[in-house]
Scaffold this motif. Structure first.
Motif, short mmCIF file in Angstrom:
data_model
loop_
_atom_site.label_atom_id
_atom_site.label_comp_id
_atom_site.label_asym_id
_atom_site.label_seq_id
_atom_site.Cartn_x
_atom_site.Cartn_y
_atom_site.Cartn_z
N ASN A 1 49.63 33.15 43.24
CA ASN A 1 50.57 33.76 42.28
C ASN A 1 51.11 32.64 41.39
N ILE B 1 45.44 46.19 36.88
CA ILE B 1 44.52 45.51 37.79
C ILE B 1 43.15 46.14 37.56
N CYS C 1 42.98 40.88 44.46
CA CYS C 1 41.89 39.90 44.32
C CYS C 1 41.31 39.54 45.68
N ALA D 1 46.65 34.91 39.75
CA ALA D 1 47.12 36.17 39.17
C ALA D 1 48.64 36.12 39.12
N GLU E 1 51.08 41.72 44.25
CA GLU E 1 50.19 42.88 44.28
C GLU E 1 48.82 42.52 43.70
N LYS E 2 48.81 41.82 42.59
CA LYS E 2 47.55 41.43 41.98
C LYS E 2 46.79 40.45 42.87
N SER F 1 42.84 39.32 38.32
CA SER F 1 43.00 40.78 38.37
C SER F 1 42.58 41.46 37.07
N SER F 2 42.13 40.69 36.08
CA SER F 2 41.65 41.27 34.83
C SER F 2 40.27 41.90 35.04
#
Length: 324
Positions: free
Chosen positions: A191, A315, A181, A172, A176-177, A150-151
């Motif tokens: 996760n 994100i 993705c 991530a 949510e992240k 998510s970066s």
């Protein structure tokens, strides 16, 4: 002009708004009126005085990527003219109202893209292209694992790898992240707080790993690689040392590599810019690749932008608005 300077190595509070002379372009350079500047992890390392080879950073203006309008053209520059809209890669100096850039490190702002969107491109796209497709040699039909999906780097790697025919997995730090993705094209995002990515991918393996974590991820990454697989480091947030079996690397013909972009030569960056323009820019113009902006800050709010970046709550990209 106004610029953000590093008053001393340290935390986000050392970023100070100051007056600086507007830099004139030298031969082969253009001066750009900056309208937006990307905020990136290397900016944090530079601010902390931890970026290798940077020396004493006191007084340095951070900022590796910008978008804006060419305001002056140096001797010998033929491609760009005053008024052209460009985005560009810099070694430093992006957090300012004007910046001087090697003309070969500029690319046209893609048609239909806002300046804040264009400013999110150079550092991440150049980094991903070099590390995933040049050093990592990712091919259509292969599988890529992206840590930190998510970066800014992550969302770029996921999209470009998928568009070039690879299957992408990611890690991530929240549900949510992970969903973000997957919405960008990851077949599955793990996760890392609740799932073991190694267990989830052990059966199938991966061809390339893009890793910004290091530490204890290293041995896991190597175990996941298929024969002739490639592990590419772009950071080591959990530490630069790790223990693994060199015999296993030899037996399965694994490649361990990595790079940092900032200290590379101007000629290298010029060649990389040309390759990125040829391979990636058509995807941007055709809207096949989309920008992922999390939040925009005004230039004097650079400290807040860095605090958000270090929190890892974002994100996608964080961008500074300049000259607005």
């Amino acid at each position: 002009m106004h610029a953000i300077v590093i008053s001393r190595p340290g935390g986000p509070e050392v970023l100070q708004l100051a007056h600086r002379d507007t830099p004139p372009p030298g031969p082969g350079q253009v001066q750009v009126q900056v309208l937006a500047a990307g905020v990136n992890r290397p900016d944090v390392l530079l601010r902390q005085g931890k970026y290798g080879g940077a020396g004493d950073v006191t007084g340095t203006v951070p900022g590796l990527e910008i978008a804006g309008v060419v305001s002056q053209v140096g001797e010998g520059v033929t491609r760009w003219q005053v008024g052209d809209e460009v985005c560009a890669l810099l070694a430093a100096g992006g957090y300012a109202e004007y910046a001087v850039v090697d003309a070969r490190h500029c690319l046209p702002v893609p048609a239909g893209w806002r300046m804040t969107e264009a400013a999110s491109l150079p550092e991440t796209v150049f980094t991903v292209w070099h590390n995933v497709f040049q050093r990592g040699a990712l091919q259509p039909g292969e599988t890529l694992l992206v840590h930190g999906g998510s970066s800014g780097i992550g969302v770029t790697a996921i999209q470009l790898a998928r568009l070039r025919g690879a299957t992408v997995y990611a890690t991530a730090g929240s549900e949510e992240k992970c969903r973000a993705c997957e919405a960008l094209g990851a077949a599955r995002c793990f996760n890392y707080h609740t799932e073991d990515f190694e267990a989830g991918l052990r059966e199938q393996g991966v061809d390339v790993v893009l890793d910004m974590i290091g530490g204890d991820y290293t041995a896991k990454n190597l175990r996941l690689l298929k024969d002739d697989g490639r592990l590419v480091f772009i950071n080591a947030m959990k530490g630069g040392t790790a223990e693994f079996s060199a015999l296993e690397v030899m037996r399965r013909r694994l490649t361990i590599t990595g790079s940092t972009l900032r200290p590379r030569s101007a000629d290298f960056k010029a060649a990389l810019a040309a390759e990125v323009e040829h391979h990636v820019w058509p995807l941007l113009v055709n809207k096949q690749f989309k920008p992922v902006l999390f939040r925009k800050f005004a230039l004097p709010e650079a400290e807040l932008a860095h605090r958000l970046l270090e929190s890892s709550a974002h994100i996608g990209k964080i961008v500074l608005r300049v000259n607005r």
